[in-house]
Design a protein around this motif. Sequence first.
Motif, mmCIF file in Angstrom:
data_model
loop_
_atom_site.group_PDB
_atom_site.id
_atom_site.type_symbol
_atom_site.label_atom_id
_atom_site.label_comp_id
_atom_site.label_asym_id
_atom_site.label_seq_id
_atom_site.Cartn_x
_atom_site.Cartn_y
_atom_site.Cartn_z
ATOM 1 N N SER A 319 0.835 -1.205 0.000
ATOM 2 C CA SER A 319 0.000 0.000 0.000
ATOM 3 C C SER A 319 0.864 1.247 0.000
ATOM 4 O O SER A 319 0.612 2.207 -0.750
ATOM 5 N N GLU A 320 1.888 1.249 0.829
ATOM 6 C CA GLU A 320 2.770 2.412 0.929
ATOM 7 C C GLU A 320 3.580 2.597 -0.352
ATOM 8 O O GLU A 320 3.806 3.727 -0.801
ATOM 9 N N SER A 321 4.004 1.485 -0.953
ATOM 10 C CA SER A 321 4.756 1.566 -2.202
ATOM 11 C C SER A 321 3.898 2.155 -3.321
ATOM 12 O O SER A 321 4.349 3.016 -4.089
ATOM 13 N N SER A 322 2.636 1.713 -3.396
ATOM 14 C CA SER A 322 1.732 2.234 -4.436
ATOM 15 C C SER A 322 1.466 3.714 -4.233
ATOM 16 O O SER A 322 1.436 4.494 -5.187
ATOM 17 N N ALA A 323 1.272 4.115 -2.963
ATOM 18 C CA ALA A 323 1.025 5.525 -2.673
ATOM 19 C C ALA A 323 2.228 6.377 -3.040
ATOM 20 O O ALA A 323 2.077 7.491 -3.569
ATOM 21 N N GLU A 324 3.423 5.862 -2.780
ATOM 22 C CA GLU A 324 4.634 6.597 -3.114
ATOM 23 C C GLU A 324 4.772 6.776 -4.619
ATOM 24 O O GLU A 324 5.152 7.849 -5.111
ATOM 25 N N GLN A 325 4.451 5.734 -5.381
ATOM 26 C CA GLN A 325 4.537 5.825 -6.830
ATOM 27 C C GLN A 325 3.556 6.849 -7.389
ATOM 28 O O GLN A 325 3.859 7.576 -8.343
ATOM 29 N N LEU A 326 2.369 6.934 -6.777
ATOM 30 C CA LEU A 326 1.366 7.897 -7.244
ATOM 31 C C LEU A 326 1.806 9.330 -6.963
ATOM 32 O O LEU A 326 1.428 10.254 -7.685
ATOM 33 N N ARG A 327 2.595 9.526 -5.899
ATOM 34 C CA ARG A 327 3.034 10.879 -5.560
ATOM 35 C C ARG A 327 4.161 11.369 -6.478
ATOM 36 O O ARG A 327 4.451 12.558 -6.540
ATOM 37 N N ARG A 328 4.831 10.447 -7.185
ATOM 38 C CA ARG A 328 5.945 10.844 -8.047
ATOM 39 C C ARG A 328 5.472 11.468 -9.349
ATOM 40 O O ARG A 328 4.414 11.201 -9.844
#
Length: 328
Positions: A319-328
């Motif tokens: 979940s955290e990895s996906s959220a980080e990718q969306l913020r990039r």
Amino acid sequence: MKKRIIAVLVLALAIVIADRFILALTEKPSVGHFRSAEGRSTYVTAYQDALAAFPPEQSTRVPTSFGDAYLHTWNTAATGIPILLVPGRASGAPMWNELLPHLGTNRPVFAVDAIGDAGLSTQSTPLTSMQDQAAWLAEAISHLGLDEVHVVGHSFGGATAAALAMYHPDLVASLTLLEPVFVLRNLPASAFFWATVASTPLPQSWVDRALAEIGGTTVEEIRERTPVSVMIDAASKAYSAALPTPKVLTDSELERLSMPVYIGIADHKSLAGGAKAAERAQSHLPESTVKVWPNTTHSLPFQVTEKLGNELQEFWRASESSAEQLRR
């Protein structure tokens, strides 16, 4: 120990079913309260004994519009997105003792006593809806200075966690629902029947049989005593709860849950709706993780503690990895 915790949570669940089916016909207190000073003293002693099995590093009381919420914290020095555990009915923070060691150490873990229910939280204002239920929890999170949490709810706590995610999605990094009642489907009619038996002044052997039927366990397991079972028994005798009745989420409400969602359902005597609940969740939350756990009952989180803990840690990382990718 795992078998004994099953019987404990069966008692807690019988309380919430009885509240919905029987106490709805009578006048409820406007705020949750202990019926006597003696009853509160007995309960607090049992609560402290149960909490001693996995003592928190810190305990905090925070103000909300509905009263003061009492939370315990583990892994206080960790820096990851925190985990917030929301208990089932009449269970309080100590119910999580068996799962806590399997949640990892890289995130702070908070466990809250629900306002309006037995525990060390105190209620000052009536809760009239699940939106109110979500509001006090959101206020507690904000008062702690947390931007977002991985919220985990079991049984009635699943309904509260779902309400938080629906009304305050900005605070919810991910949502985990473990055998959530009144979220995906209503309780089966048999649960109401046996809860009626369990809450009626009948011979103890009948009550034990009813509790065993509700939880898909044995009478022998129901009769075993542990610190947590003593605590829940004290709660059922000493505390008058004042909680809103959850309603099953509509299709559109389910589809509003845009954060990562994990749903764990039991395959035997599920009170969350079993396979049909899992199918409904997968249909309306196609990106969610939905698992029917084999050889489990409503007490699922305490029957598969290590495996579930490992799955949730991986779910939070993803979940955290996906959220980080969306913020990039």
